[in-house]
Every structure is written in C-alpha cells, then in structure tokens.
Design an enzyme around this catalytic site. Sequence first.
Site, mmCIF file in Angstrom:
data_model
loop_
_atom_site.group_PDB
_atom_site.id
_atom_site.type_symbol
_atom_site.label_atom_id
_atom_site.label_comp_id
_atom_site.label_asym_id
_atom_site.label_seq_id
_atom_site.Cartn_x
_atom_site.Cartn_y
_atom_site.Cartn_z
ATOM 1 N N ASP A 87 4.438 2.994 0.226
ATOM 2 C CA ASP A 87 4.549 1.639 0.761
ATOM 3 C C ASP A 87 5.037 0.705 -0.340
ATOM 4 O OD1 ASP A 87 4.283 -0.436 2.606
ATOM 5 O OD2 ASP A 87 2.193 -0.817 2.072
ATOM 6 N N HIS A 88 6.083 -0.052 -0.072
ATOM 7 C CA HIS A 88 6.620 -1.033 -1.016
ATOM 8 C C HIS A 88 6.962 -0.427 -2.377
ATOM 9 C CE1 HIS A 88 6.362 -4.681 1.386
ATOM 10 N NE2 HIS A 88 5.232 -4.201 1.876
ATOM 11 N N GLY A 136 2.048 -6.386 7.213
ATOM 12 C CA GLY A 136 1.087 -7.482 7.216
ATOM 13 C C GLY A 136 0.405 -7.703 8.550
ATOM 14 N N ALA A 137 0.075 -6.604 9.250
ATOM 15 C CA ALA A 137 -0.492 -6.754 10.602
ATOM 16 C C ALA A 137 -1.996 -7.001 10.616
ATOM 17 C CB ALA A 137 -0.166 -5.523 11.445
ATOM 18 N N ALA A 159 -3.681 -2.743 6.162
ATOM 19 C CA ALA A 159 -4.313 -2.484 4.863
ATOM 20 C C ALA A 159 -5.576 -3.316 4.685
ATOM 21 C CB ALA A 159 -3.326 -2.772 3.721
#
Length: 283
Positions: free
Chosen positions: A82-83, A208-209, A231
């Site tokens: 991720d990222h 960003g959920a 997260a």
Amino acid sequence: MPLVTTTQMLRDAQSGHYAVGAFNVENLEMVMAVIRAAEEAHAPVIMQTTPSTIKYAGLDYYLAMVATAAARACVPVAMHLDHGDSLAVAMQALRTGYTSIMIDGSHGSFEDNIALTRRVVDACAPSGISVEAELGKVGGKEDNLDGGSGNPFTDPQEAAEFVARTDVNSLAVAIGTAHGVYSGTPKLDFERLSAIRALVSIPLVLHGASGVPDEAVRESITRGICKVNFATELRIAYSDGIKAYLAKDPAVFDPKKYGKPAMDNVVAVVKDKMAVCGCAGKA
C-alpha cells in the site's frame, strides 16, 4: 491456498458490481483476525502494508505471516504493498514476493507520476503482478502518508490519459476521502467518480474509507469502485480490545489473553466492511 494476485479478484468484483475489501495489517494478531473474518464471510481478501509498517518489521516478516495464513485459508488472499513511495520499495516488495504492488507517484508532477508508474508496470508485468497507482491526492495524514490540505481531486481526462500511457491494472482516485481519522463526515464527489468511470475501464480504488458512511461506500461501488481500503478502524478496534481487557485486569501479563478480544474486535469490523463492500459470499 497460495497467495494470488489482485488482477482476477478485481475483475470479478468489477463484473459482479461489488468491491473487495483491502485491510492494513500491523501484526500477527491482525493477520489472523482478517483471515478469520474472510473465511467466516466466505470473501476474497487483500491484506496490505504501508512503508511505515514495513519499516517496523520488514517486507519478509509480513509476507511470511500472510503467506502462512493464506496457505491455511479456504478463500483467495492477496498481499499488497500500500502506497509504495519509491521505485526501490516497489521493487523490493516485488522481489520479496508480494502479489500486488501500489506505486504512489501522486505527489510528483503528472509526467513524473506516469514515468514512475510505467517503470513499475514494466518491471511487474513479466511476473504477472498487479500494479495500482494513484492520481490526484487523497488528503489527511496517517503514518507517513500526508496529503496535506486543499489537494486536487482526480481529473477524469487526466485519468484516461494516465491509464492509457501506463497500462496500470487499477487506479486509486481522489474524490474526497482522506487517510486517518475524519474531523467531520466526508463528502464524496460521486459525479466526478462517475465521470472517471465513463473514461476509464480498469478497476478503481477508494482509499481512506475508514469513517466514510456505509451508504457512501456503497454508492461509490455502484459508480465503479472495485477495491476499498480500510486501516484506521482496524487499528482502533484492535487497540480498544486491549485497553478494555487491561482496564478489567491490569495485572495480566500474557499477551495472548488480551490479544483475543482485540482480534475479536477486528474480526467484527472486517466482516462488517465486507458486507458493506458486497464481497461476502464471493470467494
């Protein structure tokens, strides 16, 4: 079963009009909890780690935990970076055995983002490893992810050009979500998402959920989102489980005892998010 890539997972989600839940894991207990939730929900699942999490223990540690969990599981499991914030980190994850790679060049210029993403796609393609990129900037701050304030949303025309020039497998779009804890209720730009979907055929990703209302997540999926990242809510659930147990029994020193309620909390959150995403029963 062995780890799988996200390619087929997201294609199935796109054709089935649901999204696959992607969950950031921080330790063994969170890995075990996410797998348990996926098996109980009979759902495909993506586990992922950010660069800051990797610095805490290393790519090989997290891959070993998730690969072991996947080998024992009866549902498809993918391991996602991720990222990924540099070519070096992305290539290290690829060599280590991650089955899905995100390269995040969104903080650079449009052309630099394209060039970096193209390099990662070209490196991953021979192994059949899926690549996710980001266009626009998801706001907020969490770990080493700092979107700042006033960040631009994803431009639909740029998204179409970006995908055509990079051949990326999935695209994270900025439509109003943010990393970390929201100070208010986020307002998502659904019309922008629909415009992107009209021009881009590959699976779209919502970052960003955590903290986004369920109905907004469902609406995003209706308009083309195929992968949803969670997260912060997992971290809070896990920590709250430990805090509650220690408040009742502050003398406890066996981490297995306070680890269990922490895992139970994470299982509940993950199963709820899988239901919202519509991926429960899709394994």
